[in-house]
Design an enzyme around this catalytic site. Structure first.
Site, PDB file in Angstrom:
ATOM      1  N   SER A  68       0.651  -1.142   0.007  1.00 44.60           N
ATOM      2  CA  SER A  68      -0.073  -0.028  -0.067  1.00 44.60           C
ATOM      3  C   SER A  68       0.851   1.007  -0.091  1.00 44.60           C
ATOM      4  O   SER A  68       0.088   2.346  -0.331  1.00 44.60           O
ATOM      5  CB  SER A  68      -0.674  -0.053   1.213  1.00 44.60           C
ATOM      6  OG  SER A  68      -0.412   0.032   2.274  1.00 44.60           O
TER       7      SER A  68
ATOM      8  N   HIS B  30      -5.713  -4.682  -1.710  1.00 47.43           N
ATOM      9  CA  HIS B  30      -5.346  -3.337  -2.770  1.00 47.43           C
ATOM     10  C   HIS B  30      -5.087  -3.893  -4.128  1.00 47.43           C
ATOM     11  O   HIS B  30      -5.142  -3.006  -5.009  1.00 47.43           O
ATOM     12  CB  HIS B  30      -4.123  -2.673  -2.303  1.00 47.43           C
ATOM     13  CG  HIS B  30      -4.306  -1.937  -1.070  1.00 47.43           C
ATOM     14  ND1 HIS B  30      -4.860  -0.588  -1.140  1.00 47.43           N
ATOM     15  CD2 HIS B  30      -3.941  -1.761  -0.052  1.00 47.43           C
ATOM     16  CE1 HIS B  30      -4.765   0.027  -0.020  1.00 47.43           C
ATOM     17  NE2 HIS B  30      -4.100  -0.693   0.810  1.00 47.43           N
TER      18      HIS B  30
ATOM     19  N   LYS C 261     -12.659  -1.798   0.048  1.00 48.19           N
ATOM     20  CA  LYS C 261     -11.817  -1.012  -0.981  1.00 48.19           C
ATOM     21  C   LYS C 261     -12.654  -0.934  -2.339  1.00 48.19           C
ATOM     22  O   LYS C 261     -13.784  -0.462  -2.419  1.00 48.19           O
ATOM     23  CB  LYS C 261     -10.646  -1.388  -0.938  1.00 48.19           C
ATOM     24  CG  LYS C 261      -9.809  -1.273   0.496  1.00 48.19           C
ATOM     25  CD  LYS C 261      -8.516  -1.475   0.493  1.00 48.19           C
ATOM     26  CE  LYS C 261      -7.714  -0.952   1.749  1.00 48.19           C
ATOM     27  NZ  LYS C 261      -7.374  -2.059   2.822  1.00 48.19           N
TER      28      LYS C 261
HETATM   29  C1  LIG Z   1      -7.372  -2.360   3.955  1.00 46.69           C
HETATM   30  C2  LIG Z   1      -6.414  -3.725   4.290  1.00 46.69           C
HETATM   31  C3  LIG Z   1      -6.666  -4.472   5.228  1.00 46.69           C
HETATM   32  C4  LIG Z   1      -8.100  -4.377   6.078  1.00 46.69           C
HETATM   33  O1  LIG Z   1      -9.259  -4.622   5.405  1.00 46.69           O
HETATM   34  P1  LIG Z   1     -10.619  -4.324   6.394  1.00 46.69           P
HETATM   35  O2  LIG Z   1     -11.612  -5.170   5.806  1.00 46.69           O
HETATM   36  O3  LIG Z   1     -10.785  -2.881   6.396  1.00 46.69           O
HETATM   37  O4  LIG Z   1     -10.377  -4.730   7.965  1.00 46.69           O
HETATM   38  C5  LIG Z   1      -6.209  -5.776   5.325  1.00 46.69           C
HETATM   39  N1  LIG Z   1      -4.970  -5.972   4.570  1.00 46.69           N
HETATM   40  C6  LIG Z   1      -4.674  -5.168   3.681  1.00 46.69           C
HETATM   41  C7  LIG Z   1      -3.552  -5.349   2.743  1.00 46.69           C
HETATM   42  C8  LIG Z   1      -5.361  -4.107   3.530  1.00 46.69           C
HETATM   43  O5  LIG Z   1      -4.873  -2.745   2.748  1.00 46.69           O
END
Ligand SMILES: *Cc1c(COP(=O)(O)O)cnc(C)c1O
Length: 396
Positions: free
Chosen positions: A183, A211, A242
């Site tokens: 990220s 992501h 996301k």
């Molecule tokens: C955003 C993210 C998470 C967390 O996801 P949520 O569903 O908001 O708990 C987990 N792993 C990665 C790589 C992320 O970018």
């Protein structure tokens, strides 16, 4: 007792504030989207949401959620092993399995829970977990909850991964785990090489697609599609927060027996409430939308290319990106902070990332592009970057 503890907390909080690390939150009074309205009525363009496909305010998802509330109620008031599930949970799990070409899927309240609950049920102290150094906090926490022997390799460094795999031959089972897209830099994990090494050294492979899903691969179906690795990745985890609509919800998808075992033993699944019907129904509708065509993914990819090319042409140092994340490198924490503040004054929301979130001296502004951004939005953001960049003497 509280007086003493309160003083301690006040001092710690002040230290966070003094170090410039206190996280202040904006208040948005509109749906999430490319254009947002703030509590004071001002408008801004949002370039820091994970809203990659622009679906966070999609009318079809909203309609599906409303219909499910009318037909299936508000909440489940239970965990799955006690009260069971609704047909909607089954349909969403099936839709996710079809999207990723996997055998079965288990839903969680969040991907944080999926990662928190994936290792401990499957591996013991006799096994090895081999983890990329830049993996998400939830993978790190999940690994901590498991008694397996831990190995860590430098980000996407295949020589270092091979070293770990050789050492881990001492254990019974091995699993390599990695984010699909990291990220901070927006780079994609070299999944083809990871799968080759996994085969050579007899290891399982787990990838967090949070992501990468909806972004990476010719139709956005993640790293397996990008590298043609169908059947070679054992576990994918991901989020509905996301690309997939931006609400909440997480999942683990992969081999049948692995998912079966998680349903029996994964603690965030066993001891936490089932997803509400509205989120399941919106999720089902989401995968229907994604199945209808590649338009959103194409637009997002075009936006990334357009933005990146214009920024490079303007003289900015852009970290090579392979995703919807564009890191504008500034190499100084104070400059990065000033830059983000100046951009906010131009009504463009971007976030600065400084140590310890990124390595010392690798301070940056992270931009996230979305299918929801129009050409006009992109041009406004680029113009603001150029204006602020000149003011702060980042570009000439
Ligand atoms: C955003 C993210 C998470 C967390 O996801 P949520 O569903 O908001 O708990 C987990 N792993 C990665 C790589 C992320 O970018």
């Amino acid at each position: 007792m509280y007086a003493k503890f309160q003083k301690y907390l006040q001092d710690e909080l002040k230290a966070i504030e003094d170090a410039g690390l206190y996280k202040h939150e904006r208040t948005i009074c509109s749906p999430q989207g490319a254009e947002i309205t703030l509590a004071d009525g001002s408008k801004a363009l949002n370039f820091c949401a994970n809203n990659y496909l622009g679906l966070a305010d999609n009318p079809r998802l909203i309609a599906a959620a409303k219909k499910a509330m009318d037909e299936r109620g508000f909440g489940m008031s239970s965990v799955r092993f006690i009260c069971g599930k609704q047909d909607l949970h089954e349909q969403l799990e099936k839709a996710i399995s079809e999207y990723f070409h996997t055998e079965d899927t288990i839903l969680y309240a969040a991907c944080f829970d999926a990662n928190g609950g994936v290792f401990e049920p499957l591996f013991t102290k006799d096994d090895a977990i081999i983890s990329d150094a830049l993996n998400h906090a939830s993978i790190i926490d999940g690994v901590r909850l498991c008694k397996a022997v831990r190995y860590r390799y430098a980000n996407a460094d295949m020589e270092d991964l091979e070293r770990c795999l050789k050492e881990a031959q001492a254990q019974r089972f091995r699993i390599i785990c990695t984010d699909g897209v990291f990220s901070m830099d927006g780079n994609v994990a070299p999944m083809d090489k990871i799968c080759d090494l996994a085969e050579k050294y007899d290891a399982l492979v787990m990838v967090d697609e949070s992501h990468s899903a909806g972004v990476v691969g010719p139709t956005g179906r993640g790293v397996a599609e990008q590298f043609n690795l169908y059947g070679r990745i054992d576990i994918h985890t991901g989020t509905l927060g996301k690309s997939f609509g931006g609400a909440v919800g997480g999942f683990t998808t992969g081999r049948k027996e692995i998912i079966d075992m998680l349903r029996q033993r994964s603690r965030p699944y066993l001891f936490s409430n089932s997803l509400p019907p509205m989120l399941c129904a919106a999720g089902i509708e989401l995968f229907k939308i994604l199945g209808e065509g590649n338009e959103l993914h194409d637009r997002q990819q075009e936006n990334v290319s357009y933005f990146r090319d214009k920024m490079v042409a303007a003289g900015f140092d852009i970290h090579p990106t392979e995703s919807a994340i564009v890191a504008v490198m500034l190499y100084d924490p104070i400059l990065a902070g000033k830059f983000a503040t100046a951009m906010a004054k131009e009504n463009i929301f971007v976030t600065s990332f400084t140590y310890p979130v990124v390595p010392k001296g690798k301070d940056r502004i992270r931009v996230q592009l979305s299918a929801a951004h129009t050409r006009e939005h992109l041009d406004k953001a680029i113009a603001a970057f150029i204006k602020v960049g000149k003011e702060l003497e980042v570009i000439s």
